[in-house]
Design an enzyme around this catalytic site. Sequence first.
Site, PDB file in Angstrom:
ATOM      1  N   LYS A 192       0.649  -1.233  -0.038  1.00 24.26           N
ATOM      2  CA  LYS A 192      -0.065  -0.026  -0.094  1.00 24.26           C
ATOM      3  C   LYS A 192       0.969   1.241  -0.048  1.00 24.26           C
ATOM      4  O   LYS A 192       1.523   1.594   0.928  1.00 24.26           O
ATOM      5  CB  LYS A 192      -1.094   0.085   1.294  1.00 24.26           C
ATOM      6  N   GLU A 268       9.525   1.108  10.971  1.00 25.37           N
ATOM      7  CA  GLU A 268      10.608   2.115  10.732  1.00 25.37           C
ATOM      8  C   GLU A 268       9.817   3.593  10.691  1.00 25.37           C
ATOM      9  O   GLU A 268       9.027   3.979  10.013  1.00 25.37           O
ATOM     10  CB  GLU A 268      11.046   2.098   9.474  1.00 25.37           C
ATOM     11  N   CYS A 303      13.063  10.892   7.567  1.00 27.11           N
ATOM     12  CA  CYS A 303      13.134  10.218   9.035  1.00 27.11           C
ATOM     13  C   CYS A 303      14.537  10.484   9.563  1.00 27.11           C
ATOM     14  O   CYS A 303      14.695  10.440  10.754  1.00 27.11           O
ATOM     15  CB  CYS A 303      12.482   8.946   9.267  1.00 27.11           C
ATOM     16  N   GLU A 398       8.794  15.770  15.782  1.00 25.69           N
ATOM     17  CA  GLU A 398       9.352  15.664  14.593  1.00 25.69           C
ATOM     18  C   GLU A 398       8.469  16.536  13.643  1.00 25.69           C
ATOM     19  O   GLU A 398       7.230  16.440  13.313  1.00 25.69           O
ATOM     20  CB  GLU A 398       8.905  14.241  13.985  1.00 25.69           C
TER      21      GLU A 398
HETATM   22  N1  LIG Z   1       9.343   8.068   9.188  1.00 28.14           N
HETATM   23  C1  LIG Z   1       9.057   8.540   8.213  1.00 28.14           C
HETATM   24  O1  LIG Z   1       9.508   7.978   7.145  1.00 28.14           O
HETATM   25  C2  LIG Z   1       7.584   9.107   8.126  1.00 28.14           C
HETATM   26  C3  LIG Z   1       7.360   9.852   8.944  1.00 28.14           C
HETATM   27  N2  LIG Z   1       6.258  10.721   8.808  1.00 28.14           N
HETATM   28  C4  LIG Z   1       5.660  11.441   9.850  1.00 28.14           C
HETATM   29  O2  LIG Z   1       4.223  11.203  10.069  1.00 28.14           O
HETATM   30  C5  LIG Z   1       3.655  12.663   9.940  1.00 28.14           C
HETATM   31  C6  LIG Z   1       2.231  12.328   9.299  1.00 28.14           C
HETATM   32  O3  LIG Z   1       2.631  11.960   8.086  1.00 28.14           O
HETATM   33  P1  LIG Z   1       1.159  10.816   7.422  1.00 28.14           P
HETATM   34  O4  LIG Z   1       1.341  10.823   5.887  1.00 28.14           O
HETATM   35  O5  LIG Z   1       0.064  10.868   8.115  1.00 28.14           O
HETATM   36  O6  LIG Z   1       2.375   9.613   7.948  1.00 28.14           O
HETATM   37  P2  LIG Z   1       1.548   7.899   8.306  1.00 28.14           P
HETATM   38  O7  LIG Z   1       2.440   7.245   9.277  1.00 28.14           O
HETATM   39  O8  LIG Z   1       0.273   8.107   8.874  1.00 28.14           O
HETATM   40  O9  LIG Z   1       1.373   7.132   6.984  1.00 28.14           O
HETATM   41  C7  LIG Z   1       2.527   6.275   6.699  1.00 28.14           C
HETATM   42  C8  LIG Z   1       1.639   5.168   5.912  1.00 28.14           C
HETATM   43  O10 LIG Z   1       0.484   4.658   6.875  1.00 28.14           O
HETATM   44  C9  LIG Z   1      -0.807   4.850   6.369  1.00 28.14           C
HETATM   45  N3  LIG Z   1      -1.705   4.948   7.355  1.00 28.14           N
HETATM   46  C10 LIG Z   1      -2.166   6.165   7.777  1.00 28.14           C
HETATM   47  N4  LIG Z   1      -3.065   5.970   8.819  1.00 28.14           N
HETATM   48  C11 LIG Z   1      -3.278   4.556   8.901  1.00 28.14           C
HETATM   49  C12 LIG Z   1      -4.221   3.891   9.901  1.00 28.14           C
HETATM   50  N5  LIG Z   1      -5.082   4.611  10.497  1.00 28.14           N
HETATM   51  N6  LIG Z   1      -3.815   2.476   9.878  1.00 28.14           N
HETATM   52  C13 LIG Z   1      -3.049   2.152   8.712  1.00 28.14           C
HETATM   53  N7  LIG Z   1      -2.231   2.605   8.147  1.00 28.14           N
HETATM   54  C14 LIG Z   1      -2.526   4.098   8.007  1.00 28.14           C
HETATM   55  C15 LIG Z   1      -0.803   5.826   5.184  1.00 28.14           C
HETATM   56  O11 LIG Z   1      -1.790   5.633   4.220  1.00 28.14           O
HETATM   57  C16 LIG Z   1       0.665   5.571   4.666  1.00 28.14           C
HETATM   58  O12 LIG Z   1       0.588   4.550   3.701  1.00 28.14           O
HETATM   59  C17 LIG Z   1       4.502  13.472   9.032  1.00 28.14           C
HETATM   60  O13 LIG Z   1       4.349  14.769   9.330  1.00 28.14           O
HETATM   61  C18 LIG Z   1       5.874  12.933   9.725  1.00 28.14           C
HETATM   62  O14 LIG Z   1       6.130  13.604  10.624  1.00 28.14           O
HETATM   63  C19 LIG Z   1       5.320  10.671   7.594  1.00 28.14           C
HETATM   64  C20 LIG Z   1       5.766   9.879   6.404  1.00 28.14           C
HETATM   65  C21 LIG Z   1       7.179   9.043   6.736  1.00 28.14           C
HETATM   66  N1  BAL Z   2      15.376   8.059   4.915  1.00 24.73           N
HETATM   67  C1  BAL Z   2      14.645   7.238   4.632  1.00 24.73           C
HETATM   68  C2  BAL Z   2      13.579   6.411   5.319  1.00 24.73           C
HETATM   69  C3  BAL Z   2      12.490   7.539   5.592  1.00 24.73           C
HETATM   70  O1  BAL Z   2      12.658   8.654   5.501  1.00 24.73           O
HETATM   71  O2  BAL Z   2      11.247   7.156   5.806  1.00 24.73           O
END
Ligand SMILES: NC(=O)C1=CN([C@@H]2O[C@H](COP(=O)(O)OP(=O)(O)OC[C@H]3O[C@@H](n4cnc5c(N)ncnc54)[C@H](O)[C@@H]3O)[C@@H](O)[C@H]2O)C=CC1
Ligand code: BAL
Length: 496
Positions: A192, A268, A303, A398
């Site tokens: 997904k 992660e 991240c 973050e």
């Molecule tokens: N560590 C990383 O690489 C990332 C961190 N983030 C952080 O998260 C914050 C919010 O961004 P989001 O897009 O909301 O990230 P998110 O963590 O909610 O999204 C990541 C994935 O999880 C899915 N997802 C969202 N809600 C879900 C649920 N209730 N159950 C199962 N899957 C779900 C999303 O559709 C996406 O595919 C950002 O501002 C940032 O701080 C966001 C993206 C990547």
């Molecule tokens: N920096 C690669 C991993 C991530 O940002 O989610």
Amino acid sequence: MSELLTREQYHAIASDLQLPTQSFIDGRFRPALSGKTLPTINPATGEVLTNIAACSAEDVDFAVNKARAAFDDGRWSSLHPGERKAVLLKLAELMEQNSRELAVLESLDSGKPVAECETVDVPETIHFIRWHAESTDKIYDQTAPVGSDAVAMVVREPIGVVGAVLPWNFPLLMLGWKLGPALAAGCTVVLKPAIQTSLTALRVAELAHEAGLPNGVLNVITGRGSEVGAAIGRHPDVDMVTFTGSTETGRLFLNYAAESNLKEVVLECGGKNPCIVLDDAEDLDAVAEHVVAAAFWNMGENCSAGSRLIVHENIKDALLERVCAHTREWRTGDPLDPANKLGALVDKGHFDKVVSYLNRGKEDGHTLLLGGELMEGNFVPPTIFDGVKNGDALAREEIFGPILVVITVASVEEAIAVANDTDYGLAASVFTANAKKALRAARAIRAGTVTVNCFGEGDATTPFGGYKQSGFGGRDNSLHAHDQYTQLKTVWIDLS
Ligand SMILES: NC(=O)C1=CN([C@@H]2O[C@H](COP(=O)(O)OP(=O)(O)OC[C@H]3O[C@@H](n4cnc5c(N)ncnc54)[C@H](O)[C@@H]3O)[C@@H](O)[C@H]2O)C=CC1
Ligand code: BAL
């Protein structure tokens, strides 16, 4: 890598792209069973790029059943490892042949600068897939030391159906990090992508089919996280979930697993990563370049971004002067203009979140060294706040945007204490000319990756993942990634 094109040429390619719109399940594109769609927006312009399938739990069930059947009948897992390797290498080759299209599609859908997509995201994704493909016929099972009256084999078997839930900040690269080892291990996958950035994953699924991946082995299903992601997390026939995204959503997958089939979960998650510069650091100009890249690469939507600069008071002024000078070279604007190093933030919601931290920084009285002004659209230029304490909101939360905070310290001990004073533990960097101090700091910092005198995330050969609330359950990359997608079986043969 081919030469970068001009802005006009990238725009011409973008306007001719065929955009995928449907989910890819069991070897072909399909609309959502409900027929519903969702718009996917160009973050740089706010225009609707296309409409994608708004799938639901019903579609997830359909896709998981196809992935289950594909796993159980061994059409992929029982192939000779060399045959799996050949298909994955073919996929890498097809991606290479279509790399320009993939780079432009990625930039258009995510707001990432096209130059980065061309030079990092696409080639690195191909490299990760190729690296894991090559590992397929090089990983050996073991025998245990049980004496001459028995043979005990320790056999690595694919875990089964993998649910891969991806973020929007590196849509292709995270796909490569997950798909490479999962498919190499013989698993089948229901993937997904994030709702904002589904297009390149759909195109890769099509290329994988063309490369000879059997039907049902890779299924890409689009839609909202709260529906599609949750249904994958809860599905009784998904054997493990590999997730990259926020810590908050990562937590939900532990609940989903507990409430369903105790599937394995690898998370992660987020980071608030320290970049420590000690007063004996050499070549402050080079250090500043690393600090800037750590903070602003990928618009800080990373991240492992080095979002907390922890600098020794003795060299602070000299370093900040250089950090500001290098930051001014990082131009923000049209992602399809290869001269821009920062593109658009991924969507309006995320832009609003980042802007709220800009405002918070000003309200909290931090010193704005650079940036802070807004541009039209979802663009935020690189911004630096000085005079921040590690307890302040900007240092603890973050932000996931181009905001660097500067925290001043008076000793290496204080630097390490500040670095570790966070809920996260994904990455860290230390700059010093003293090898002993560097190694002591690297050991003392509670983070999954510590880089010395550089910023980076390692490469295909090194494990990536977090301590504390940055990660759980396993590592991406390197051969350790295969542990996520395999389980160990003991076969004990009596010879007495
Ligand atoms: N560590 C990383 O690489 C990332 C961190 N983030 C952080 O998260 C914050 C919010 O961004 P989001 O897009 O909301 O990230 P998110 O963590 O909610 O999204 C990541 C994935 O999880 C899915 N997802 C969202 N809600 C879900 C649920 N209730 N159950 C199962 N899957 C779900 C999303 O559709 C996406 O595919 C950002 O501002 C940032 O701080 C966001 C993206 C990547
Ligand atoms: N920096 C690669 C991993 C991530 O940002 O989610």
